[in-house]
Design an enzyme around this catalytic site. Sequence first.
Site, mmCIF file in Angstrom:
data_model
loop_
_atom_site.group_PDB
_atom_site.id
_atom_site.type_symbol
_atom_site.label_atom_id
_atom_site.label_comp_id
_atom_site.label_asym_id
_atom_site.label_seq_id
_atom_site.Cartn_x
_atom_site.Cartn_y
_atom_site.Cartn_z
ATOM 1 N N SER A 1 0.856 -1.177 0.000
ATOM 2 C CA SER A 1 0.000 0.000 0.000
ATOM 3 C C SER A 1 0.897 1.234 0.000
ATOM 4 C CB SER A 1 -0.914 -0.042 1.236
ATOM 5 O OG SER A 1 -1.748 1.084 1.282
ATOM 6 N N TYR B 1 -4.411 8.584 -5.988
ATOM 7 C CA TYR B 1 -3.393 7.612 -5.566
ATOM 8 C C TYR B 1 -3.643 7.188 -4.121
ATOM 9 C CZ TYR B 1 1.071 5.742 -4.013
ATOM 10 O OH TYR B 1 2.049 4.951 -3.457
ATOM 11 N N LYS C 1 -4.626 3.405 -2.630
ATOM 12 C CA LYS C 1 -3.800 2.689 -1.661
ATOM 13 C C LYS C 1 -4.569 2.431 -0.368
ATOM 14 C CE LYS C 1 -0.254 2.035 -4.244
ATOM 15 N NZ LYS C 1 0.257 0.680 -4.529
#
Length: 181
Positions: free
Chosen positions: A85, A101, A105
């Site tokens: 992650s 992004y 994650k």
Amino acid sequence: LESMFPLMGFNSWNSPHQRYCLSLVVNCAGTTQSSISLRTSTEEMQRIMNINFLSTVSMCDLATRSMIRQRSHSGALPLQIVNISSVLGETELAVKGTSIYSASKAAISHYSKVLSQEVSNWGIRVNTIAPGLVNGTDMIKGLDDTAQTALMNLMATSNRRSTPQEIASSVWSIYSDGNYK
């Protein structure tokens, strides 16, 4: 190579009668965005989510099916999935220009927690590693200069920088420690 696989002899790789089983999967795909969310097209958002999150889900599904089928043949090897992650998906750190992004994650982190519960009855462990900015990679090249500087400063002050070797060591530690949760 022989030292990396202490449970099986190196020559066994050449044996036509040897059965090989999937016992470790590491999902570490990642791409970032190049602008703030308002300026990120739907196509770019989809691309980021496909690479960062959906590819992880797909690989986990394929790996889990294989591990369940082959678990009686895997012997003493632990069955483990490690998803990479990001610190941006698990903490209060917020960096302008990384919203999609960071969301992708965060999705990996939560997915991994739930998947771990779903597959634990089959002896499959699922864990997440959330490194900070990784030295030696070009993950932030696509960010604008302001976001790059902000991210680098934030990571430096929060001591959240990692190396590929540290991440690999963490993966191996998780895999080789049967009690890791």
